[in-house]
Design an enzyme around this catalytic site. Structure first.
Site, short mmCIF file in Angstrom:
data_model
loop_
_atom_site.label_atom_id
_atom_site.label_comp_id
_atom_site.label_asym_id
_atom_site.label_seq_id
_atom_site.Cartn_x
_atom_site.Cartn_y
_atom_site.Cartn_z
N GLN A 255 27.98 -50.56 -21.54
CA GLN A 255 27.66 -50.89 -20.16
C GLN A 255 28.90 -50.78 -19.28
O GLN A 255 28.82 -50.35 -18.12
CB GLN A 255 27.06 -52.29 -20.08
CG GLN A 255 26.19 -52.52 -18.88
CD GLN A 255 25.00 -51.56 -18.83
OE1 GLN A 255 24.65 -50.94 -19.82
NE2 GLN A 255 24.42 -51.41 -17.67
N HIS A 258 29.90 -47.46 -17.49
CA HIS A 258 29.12 -46.93 -16.35
C HIS A 258 29.98 -46.79 -15.10
O HIS A 258 29.91 -45.79 -14.40
CB HIS A 258 27.92 -47.83 -16.05
CG HIS A 258 26.67 -47.40 -16.74
ND1 HIS A 258 26.11 -46.18 -16.56
CD2 HIS A 258 25.88 -48.04 -17.65
CE1 HIS A 258 25.03 -46.07 -17.30
NE2 HIS A 258 24.87 -47.18 -17.98
N GLU A 322 20.66 -57.47 -15.26
CA GLU A 322 19.82 -56.27 -15.34
C GLU A 322 19.32 -56.08 -16.78
O GLU A 322 18.14 -55.90 -17.01
CB GLU A 322 20.66 -55.06 -14.90
CG GLU A 322 19.90 -53.75 -14.89
CD GLU A 322 20.84 -52.56 -14.68
OE1 GLU A 322 22.09 -52.73 -14.79
OE2 GLU A 322 20.33 -51.45 -14.43
N HIS A 323 20.27 -56.11 -17.73
CA HIS A 323 19.92 -55.97 -19.15
C HIS A 323 20.32 -57.23 -19.90
O HIS A 323 21.39 -57.78 -19.65
CB HIS A 323 20.69 -54.81 -19.79
CG HIS A 323 20.54 -53.49 -19.10
ND1 HIS A 323 21.48 -53.01 -18.23
CD2 HIS A 323 19.55 -52.56 -19.18
CE1 HIS A 323 21.08 -51.82 -17.78
NE2 HIS A 323 19.92 -51.53 -18.33
N ASP A 356 18.06 -47.08 -22.29
CA ASP A 356 18.55 -46.13 -21.29
C ASP A 356 17.93 -44.76 -21.48
O ASP A 356 17.82 -43.98 -20.54
CB ASP A 356 20.07 -45.99 -21.41
CG ASP A 356 20.80 -47.13 -20.74
OD1 ASP A 356 20.18 -47.83 -19.92
OD2 ASP A 356 22.00 -47.33 -21.03
N HIS A 415 -14.92 -63.25 14.63
CA HIS A 415 -14.98 -63.23 13.17
C HIS A 415 -16.26 -63.92 12.69
O HIS A 415 -16.91 -63.48 11.76
CB HIS A 415 -13.76 -63.94 12.57
CG HIS A 415 -12.51 -63.12 12.56
ND1 HIS A 415 -11.88 -62.71 13.71
CD2 HIS A 415 -11.77 -62.62 11.54
CE1 HIS A 415 -10.81 -62.00 13.39
NE2 HIS A 415 -10.72 -61.93 12.09
#
Lengths: 429, 429
Positions: A255, A258, A322-323, A356, A415
């Site tokens: 990770q 990245h 995120e993960h 991924d 209505h």
């Protein structure tokens, strides 16, 4: 990686803070380019392609031949790998289809939902250092399953005006025909507004740098929607004594590579595991081509040792990664404790890179704490669910009086009338 | 209402245009109030309540007693009507729960989704001319079904510092305990940022005027999400010869009375039906308390007579109305033709006000063409779907090599290593 021991709950907030991202004020630039695209269409798109990418492709749109050629230019083993990934992603996203179920809420009142694909969607695939053909799969496959009518893909040209072959292969494999050699702000602008070449879209997906992110934010003002707000990638691992420090280090580094703004966090219950993992990180990083980037990301990263797993899950939910890897024995026993996260990897063999690429789950996920209020991309991202209702005579007799009373109480006489006028006929028959 | 006959497809675009809404630049004002709330909390909230609502309630938060008292103050028949509506809305939204299904994408690779409620949600209910207790039901019921932990409701005080009893009754009936007497920008600001009294939320729902809309837009910049971009209400009706002009007129007026910026459109295949409907509209509007508002809305409104129903559905999909009534014989036969819409009402007895109050479907729907890329509010709006994966030894052996190849092709060596290091162990056993 700094190590913390049993921080108090008061300290959790600061531990959960993301590294401050340098924010650029790109509103003026993006607005200018959008305005120019609105006025001049392709001419403006070409102009900014020339300025930002240093090339002007012969044609903005790729021909069928150019796309087909790419299939011949990539190694067979990569093709097969991409095909395997496609099969798994397809299976998982097809399973997300919702069956139509008609609910009779009151006798004679029938309500249901039906899914409809968003007709026009845009996919942005960044160029830059790594050719993200996996993201093509993650966005094009659910778009095709949903049945989106027009799927536009934009990706920037390299220095020679070309698009990476694997990106084109993945696009072709997933049935994408409208591929444009356009990047950055001008790509998002073209898909937002439409030009002579590029069709206007209703929703734009895909990652990108600060320019793309700013352009996607601006697209919102034009009535286009986007997938998820963008942010640097994140991984949090919760590990017990069953974890393997070699694996933990490999996952943290996967990770961290990245980007220098990525963040990785390890929560564990053993000081010895924390130390062994640091040793392994320092060993494995040596051989990485992207060790400089990973090294910078590790400066933002933390190891926290807690006495108990309960605190690990508590902090993880507050951070909303995120993960999340649960590197624990019987990892599936802990799923109920997981509240805020994009995607979860259970057990020592479920490495994050599986998600991924090839397990089948989507890798477009909420970052920067957005896991608290956003889901990752799924089939749902490409559809709308329309509600339908059909009311019989009996049904209107059953619910009509309640509608009349409520409408009157909300001072909405018309209505009420819409019911009264019908009920009158029903009772007069 | 102006009538058009068989407009060409070229003319459809201009016929589908929404009335231009006067847009106010409220960014400076909303930013100022948010900043002040961030610094001074409740003090700022009270200050702006005093400025905008002309009152400062003793306490921002209502007591249990105050809420309970409301149940005694509204008529029994209204209570029963609200209860009936609640039952139907509950049934339909419970049916939207997704069962967990584990998909084995490849032998040994298990993927699934699990739903989790958004933990902290805010509901805004406007004050003003009509007390929208029905919107309390539409937002609080799915929030409760989802299992949201903290549900905050803000609604402005009236001139006497009070909240409408029906709003409080509906809130109490749906189990909402945290009710605040705060309106407008300061309410959205408080739910976005949190104060001493008001908890910070992660997603804010509910309608409102231009101030509320601007504040919800600003909330996005603080990482909070919102339900749907706001816009004036809309109704489109497609009618064939089976339609009843009295009903059509009542339905058109029920939408027109919402606001002078509302828009109603009738598409039909018979000139005589168009004419009869106009006559009916002119007759029925006389008795409406809100005839002035409805009259203004009708100025924006159109009747279009086509030779064929196909064109009616084509134009409707291009317009993407919030509400669509299919006043046709065998209306359910046409559902496949419907692509862009928020909610659909099938047949002559399914009036739009049924969906506003009591059929069970949600009335918080996309307007202003957003039906092309947004769904209405549903249970989905209050949850996130988290993906999970568990990979066995066999599973990693099956997909690991593909991941290695793809990661390498994307130049992400550490992603590859995370697999390699595990596969090595598996094959060495």
């Amino acid at each position: 990686m700094k190590t913390y021991y049993n921080p108090t709950k008061k300290e959790w907030s600061s531990l959960c803070e993301r590294p401050v991202i340098k924010s650029y004020n790109l509103e003026e630039l993006t607005t200018q380019i959008f305005t120019e695209i609105q006025r001049k269409g392709d001419v403006a798109v070409r102009k900014y392609t020339s300025i930002f990418d240093g090339v002007v492709p012969d044609s903005l749109k790729l021909t069928e031949q150019e796309i087909a050629l790419s299939a011949k230019l990539i190694p067979e083993e990569l093709k097969q790998a991409i095909q395997l990934a496609k099969t798994n992603i397809e299976k998982f996203h097809i399973s997300q289809k919702e069956a139509k179920t008609i609910i009779e809420t009151t006798e004679g009142v029938y309500c249901w939902r039906e899914s409809r694909a968003i007709e026009n969607v845009g996919i942005y695939i960044p160029g830059g250092s790594a050719p993200l053909f996996s993201t093509v799969l993650m966005l094009a496959i659910p778009a095709q399953i949903a049945g989106c009518k027009n799927i536009v893909l934009c990706t920037p040209p390299d220095k020679n005006g070309k698009i990476n072959d694997a990106i084109l292969y993945a696009a072709q494999l997933t049935g994408i025909k409208d591929i444009y050699c356009i990047g950055g702000i001008q790509a998002i602008g073209a898909m937002t507004l439409g030009t002579e070449s590029v069709p206007k879209t209703d929703k734009i997906f895909g990652p990108g740098n600060q320019y793309v992110t700013a352009a996607k934010q601006l697209a919102l003002k034009y009535g286009v929607t986007i997938d998820i707000p963008a942010g640097p990638s994140e991984l949090l691992i919760i590990a017990d004594t069953s974890a393997n420090p070699e694996y933990l280090a490999a996952d943290l580094l996967s990770q961290a590579e990245h980007g220098s703004d990525s963040q990785v966090i390890l929560l564990c219950t053993e000081e010895s595991l924390a130390k062994a993992t640091i040793t392994e990180v320092n060993r494995q990083i040596q051989d990485l081509p992207r060790r400089e980037i990973a090294g910078k990301a590790l400066q933002n990263s933390k190891i926290i040792v807690f006495d108990d797993l309960e605190s690990c899950f508590g902090l993880s939910n507050q951070y909303a990664p995120e993960h999340l890897i649960i590197a624990c024995e019987n990892a599936e026993n802990y799923t109920d404790k997981i509240i805020n996260v994009g995607s979860v990897f259970l057990g020592n063999l479920s490495c994050e890179s599986a998600g991924d690429y090839a397990s089948g789950t989507n890798h477009t996920l909420p970052t920067n704490g957005y896991a608290k209020n956003y889901s990752g991309v799924s089939l749902d991202s490409f559809i709308r669910k329309i509600t339908f209702q059909k009311i019989s005579e009996k049904g209107l007799q059953n619910i009509g009086p309640a509608i009349e009373i409520m409408a009157e109480a909300e001072q909405l006489q018309a209505h009420k009338n819409a019911v009264t006028i019908r009920l009158k006929d029903l009772y007069n028959v």
